[in-house]
Design a protein around this motif. Structure first.
Motif, mmCIF file in Angstrom:
data_model
loop_
_atom_site.group_PDB
_atom_site.id
_atom_site.type_symbol
_atom_site.label_atom_id
_atom_site.label_comp_id
_atom_site.label_asym_id
_atom_site.label_seq_id
_atom_site.Cartn_x
_atom_site.Cartn_y
_atom_site.Cartn_z
ATOM 1 N N ALA A 183 0.900 -1.063 -0.056
ATOM 2 C CA ALA A 183 -0.021 0.066 -0.042
ATOM 3 C C ALA A 183 0.954 1.343 -0.024
ATOM 4 C CB ALA A 183 -0.980 -0.004 1.272
ATOM 5 N N ALA A 184 2.021 1.092 0.809
ATOM 6 C CA ALA A 184 2.895 2.472 0.899
ATOM 7 C C ALA A 184 3.834 2.377 -0.624
ATOM 8 C CB ALA A 184 3.700 2.361 2.176
ATOM 9 N N ARG A 185 3.773 1.476 -1.552
ATOM 10 C CA ARG A 185 4.759 1.615 -2.434
ATOM 11 C C ARG A 185 4.924 3.090 -2.901
ATOM 12 N NH1 ARG A 185 4.969 -3.574 -6.420
ATOM 13 N NH2 ARG A 185 6.659 -2.483 -7.498
ATOM 14 N N GLY A 186 5.859 3.451 -3.537
ATOM 15 C CA GLY A 186 5.985 4.826 -4.018
ATOM 16 C C GLY A 186 5.899 6.023 -3.172
ATOM 17 N N THR A 187 5.498 5.802 -1.896
ATOM 18 C CA THR A 187 5.079 6.868 -1.036
ATOM 19 C C THR A 187 6.065 6.511 0.266
ATOM 20 O OG1 THR A 187 3.179 5.990 0.036
ATOM 21 C CG2 THR A 187 2.902 7.819 -1.797
ATOM 22 N N GLY A 188 6.347 5.676 0.645
ATOM 23 C CA GLY A 188 7.014 5.190 1.716
ATOM 24 C C GLY A 188 7.979 4.062 1.673
ATOM 25 N N ALA A 189 8.891 4.092 2.490
ATOM 26 C CA ALA A 189 9.849 2.869 2.428
ATOM 27 C C ALA A 189 9.138 1.645 3.203
ATOM 28 C CB ALA A 189 11.269 3.201 3.059
ATOM 29 N N CYS A 190 9.697 0.610 2.728
ATOM 30 C CA CYS A 190 9.129 -0.893 3.307
ATOM 31 C C CYS A 190 10.380 -1.241 4.253
ATOM 32 C CB CYS A 190 8.922 -1.543 2.050
ATOM 33 S SG CYS A 190 8.382 -3.335 2.783
ATOM 34 N N TRP A 191 10.475 -0.880 5.378
ATOM 35 C CA TRP A 191 11.602 -1.379 6.024
ATOM 36 C C TRP A 191 11.166 -2.910 6.761
ATOM 37 C CZ3 TRP A 191 15.614 0.911 4.547
ATOM 38 C CH2 TRP A 191 15.451 2.188 4.266
ATOM 39 N N GLY A 192 10.175 -3.210 6.573
ATOM 40 C CA GLY A 192 9.651 -4.639 6.891
ATOM 41 C C GLY A 192 9.956 -5.776 5.949
ATOM 42 N N VAL A 193 10.841 -5.397 4.915
ATOM 43 C CA VAL A 193 11.358 -6.330 4.230
ATOM 44 C C VAL A 193 12.714 -6.693 5.045
ATOM 45 C CG1 VAL A 193 12.955 -4.676 2.733
ATOM 46 C CG2 VAL A 193 12.142 -7.056 1.683
ATOM 47 N N ILE A 194 13.384 -5.986 5.624
ATOM 48 C CA ILE A 194 14.501 -6.215 6.368
ATOM 49 C C ILE A 194 13.979 -6.853 7.773
ATOM 50 C CG2 ILE A 194 16.536 -5.462 7.535
ATOM 51 C CD1 ILE A 194 16.385 -4.263 4.559
ATOM 52 N N ASN A 253 14.710 -12.395 -4.256
ATOM 53 C CA ASN A 253 14.213 -12.914 -5.593
ATOM 54 C C ASN A 253 13.369 -14.490 -5.233
ATOM 55 O OD1 ASN A 253 15.394 -11.075 -7.065
ATOM 56 N ND2 ASN A 253 17.287 -12.246 -7.606
ATOM 57 N N SER A 254 13.603 -14.757 -4.138
ATOM 58 C CA SER A 254 12.974 -16.293 -3.711
ATOM 59 C C SER A 254 11.498 -15.827 -3.183
ATOM 60 C CB SER A 254 13.858 -16.765 -2.662
ATOM 61 O OG SER A 254 13.920 -15.973 -1.601
ATOM 62 N N ASP A 255 11.190 -14.594 -3.254
ATOM 63 C CA ASP A 255 9.983 -14.406 -2.733
ATOM 64 C C ASP A 255 9.270 -13.577 -3.317
ATOM 65 O OD1 ASP A 255 7.682 -13.658 -1.026
ATOM 66 O OD2 ASP A 255 8.738 -14.273 0.927
ATOM 67 N N ALA A 256 8.231 -13.838 -4.190
ATOM 68 C CA ALA A 256 7.527 -12.644 -5.032
ATOM 69 C C ALA A 256 6.905 -11.581 -4.092
ATOM 70 C CB ALA A 256 6.697 -13.428 -5.960
ATOM 71 N N ASN A 257 6.387 -11.848 -2.935
ATOM 72 C CA ASN A 257 5.931 -10.920 -2.116
ATOM 73 C C ASN A 257 6.835 -9.442 -1.913
ATOM 74 O OD1 ASN A 257 3.287 -11.945 -1.911
ATOM 75 N ND2 ASN A 257 3.638 -13.100 -0.271
ATOM 76 N N TRP A 258 7.981 -10.008 -1.734
ATOM 77 C CA TRP A 258 8.964 -9.070 -1.292
ATOM 78 C C TRP A 258 9.870 -8.387 -2.330
ATOM 79 C CZ3 TRP A 258 7.967 -7.073 3.475
ATOM 80 C CH2 TRP A 258 7.426 -7.677 4.203
ATOM 81 N N ARG A 259 9.969 -9.124 -3.468
ATOM 82 C CA ARG A 259 10.741 -8.642 -4.361
ATOM 83 C C ARG A 259 10.677 -7.246 -4.725
ATOM 84 N NH1 ARG A 259 9.808 -12.553 -9.413
ATOM 85 N NH2 ARG A 259 10.098 -14.238 -7.701
ATOM 86 N N PRO A 260 9.580 -6.652 -4.840
ATOM 87 C CA PRO A 260 9.780 -5.156 -5.267
ATOM 88 C C PRO A 260 10.585 -4.213 -4.209
ATOM 89 C CG PRO A 260 7.488 -5.863 -5.086
ATOM 90 C CD PRO A 260 8.383 -7.025 -4.411
ATOM 91 N N PHE A 261 11.031 -5.083 -3.134
ATOM 92 C CA PHE A 261 11.583 -3.818 -2.084
ATOM 93 C C PHE A 261 13.167 -4.145 -2.279
ATOM 94 C CE2 PHE A 261 7.210 -4.967 -0.769
ATOM 95 C CZ PHE A 261 6.666 -3.757 -0.925
#
Lengths: 346, 246
Positions: free
Chosen positions: A54-65, A305-313
């Motif tokens: 939801a935050a893509r483009g407006t906020g960073a996704c530190w959740g990926v870390i 790369n192994s996880d399509a959900n997180w790949r954008p971040f």
């Protein structure tokens, strides 16, 4: 009043200085709020895919870390055994830290280095009660730190001998060292790693080739030794002939002269250049990814790369490992300044 | 004359085809003090540097302290242990303190215990009147002080021969005397000295023999009184008139 004169002197000393100040001020005003907004205000800190999307483009996704940090930091090392690389890395960093502190510069460092490395490889590889983890599953930060430490600790001493050899009076040694330097320095590190990984086993009896990790380590050492040798040689050239004559006149032999008179001065001169190369060595360990050793950058790729959900971040992931790289490189840089101060006399 | 401590017999040396020492015959007796002078490029520095093999000669025989100099590295190292040398540019080791400069060779070449080497080093520093600077680094000292440290460093191996290669040429005028005083003192203590210098006052005061070199040859040698009052060759007269003539 004091503040005013400081501003005048440091920010508006002349037309160019004033212009630079204004340009920077404009850039900061233009971009800093947006950056902070992206990095902090709108950022998602929890490992929540939907919130991140939801935050893509407006906020960073530190959740990926938060979600992937173990994969990023330890690569493909078996999840339940990851305490082993963690402990091994802490031990190794402790050893490196101790080796940098003057108080610990005693003969005890020698057994300490041996013990820590034995324990390091035992923890990483296993055996003696621990399950065996083959080297192709090692990865992440432990691999990065191990590779760069061994590459530096192996290449630097070797480079000193090669540099001395290139200035030797004996033609055979001089030619050998010159050819080695020119050959190895003249090819990209990537091709050396390829050769170590794929070409070398072709010349060995099937199954007799040493582990790919060992081959890569040897390749790194040989490559960087050739580079460092030229840096060291630059320092050797700077030592006046009178120093050699003075050493000879009091009866010092070749090796005594090099060890006591020439190298302490030559190496002191090249500290900035040598540490510069050390930093490059540390960062260029990322190239071993191409021979399927997943150090920090390789582990990041796998993790995302192994996880399509997180790949954008990816950006957030790269910022994270960039911060790790920077921490180590900055520490090396500061340490080099301290060393420079120690070796400067009179 | 007893067995000379330094013996040149028909010594020849070339630098890339340039004949820099021509048929040098020279004998120096133990305890003798020799001053070598001559115009620049005359080969005087090269000659003195052959004595401890900083330069190698290509022809002739050179025997120093009973050891013939050739390609034998052990022989060369033995000669160097017994021959001290002082350079124009001091050549102290800048990364070591004064004391470390002095104890380096005694500890690593002569294998003396560190305490003994340091005690001796302090004695030599007192001899050149600079003991209070023992823990400074060379670049913190003046030129004259550095040269005195260099003399003390050479003395630390208790050499049989001291070589001086233009020891005062790189010094400011007001520092020349403090170095010459130390050298005169040393001469008074019976040390064999070979000194390349243009300090004619020093030559008159301490030399047993003055040697004049030109174009790679020994042109003239004589005791100082005779050398200065009654030079024989025209080249010597010309040289002396140039350096004494003002």
């Amino acid at each position: 009043m004091k503040k005013k004169s400081w501003i005048r002197k440091n920010l508006f000393a002349n037309a160019w200085s004033s212009l630079a100040t204004i340009v920077f001020a404009v850039l900061v005003v233009a971009y800093l709020p947006g950056l902070l907004n992206w990095m902090v205000v709108q950022a998602v800190f929890g490992p929540n895919v939907d919130a991140c999307q939801a935050a893509r483009g407006t906020g960073a996704c530190w959740g990926v870390i938060a979600e992937k940090w173990r994969l990023i930091v330890f690569g493909r090392y078996p999840h339940l055994e990851q305490w082993r690389p963690a402990l091994a890395t802490v031990l190794l960093l402790g050893l490196l830290f101790a080796s940098c502190v003057r108080k610990f510069w005693t003969l005890w460092l020698v057994p300490a280095w041996i013990v820590v490395w034995v324990v390091f490889f035992w923890l990483m590889h296993g055996g003696l009660g621990l399950s065996v983890v083959p080297t192709d599953q090692w990865g992440g930060l432990p691999l990065t730190i191990m590779l760069s430490t061994i590459a530096i600790a192996g290449a630097f001493p070797l480079s000193i001998f090669v540099a001395l050899g290139r200035r030797s009076k004996l033609p055979a040694i001089r030619t050998l060292c010159t050819v080695y330097i020119e050959l190895v320095r003249g090819v990209p590190l990537v091709s050396i790693l390829f050769m170590a990984s794929f070409l070398f086993p072709l010349f060995m009896p099937v199954g007799k080739s040493p582990d790919v990790l060992i081959r890569v380590i040897v390749g790194l050492i040989l490559f960087w030794a050739a580079y460092l040798a030229e840096t060291v040689r630059g320092g050797l050239q700077a030592i006046p002939k009178g120093q050699l004559e003075a050493a000879a006149s009091v009866g010092l032999g070749y090796w005594q002269t090099q060890r006591k008179v020439v190298l302490p001065q030559a190496l002191a001169i090249v500290v900035p250049a040598v540490v510069n190369t050390f930093i490059a060595i540390f960062k260029d360990t990322s190239l071993v990814t191409i021979v399927s050793l997943y150090e920090l950058t390789g582990a990041l790729s796998i993790a995302l790369n192994s996880d399509a959900n997180w790949r954008p971040f990816k950006i957030e992931g790269y910022l994270f490992i960039a911060a790790l790289y920077f921490t180590f490189c900055f520490a090396m840089s500061r340490y080099s300044l301290w060393v420079e101060k120690q070796v400067h006399h009179g | 004359m007893a067995e000379p401590i330094i013996l040149f017999e028909k010594v020849n040396k070339w630098f890339d085809g340039f004949h820099v020492l021509k048929d040098i015959d020279l004998q120096v007796a133990a305890g003798e003090r020799i001053v070598i002078c001559g115009p620049s490029g005359s080969g005087k520095s090269t000659l003195i540097r052959c004595v401890n093999r900083l330069e190698e000669h290509q022809e002739g025989r050179l025997v120093v302290d009973g050891v013939e100099l050739g390609d034998d590295v052990k022989a060369i190292e033995q000669v160097r242990r017994n021959v001290g040398m002082v350079f124009q540019q001091f050549n102290l080791f800048p990364h070591m303190t004064v004391l470390e400069n002095l104890t380096l060779a005694p500890v690593y070449v002569a294998r003396k215990p560190k305490a003994e080497a340091e005690a001796n080093a302090m004695k030599q520093l007192e001899r050149v009147r600079i003991a209070e600077q023992a823990h400074k680094y060379p670049l913190q000292l003046s030129g004259g002080q550095q040269q005195r440290v260099a003399i003390a460093r050479a003395l630390c191996l208790t050499p049989h021969i001291m070589l001086f290669d233009e020891p005062t040429s790189a010094l400011d005028p007001e520092m020349i005397n403090e170095v010459l005083e130390v050298m005169i003192e040393l001469a008074g203590q019976g040390m064999t000295m070979v000194c390349v210098t243009h300090e004619m006052g020093f030559a008159k005061a301490v030399a047993d023999r003055v040697i004049f070199m030109d174009a790679g040859q020994i042109v003239e040698q004589a005791p100082p009184e005779e050398f200065f009052s009654n030079p024989k060759s025209d080249r010597t007269k010309d040289f002396l008139s140039k350096i004494l003539g003002h």
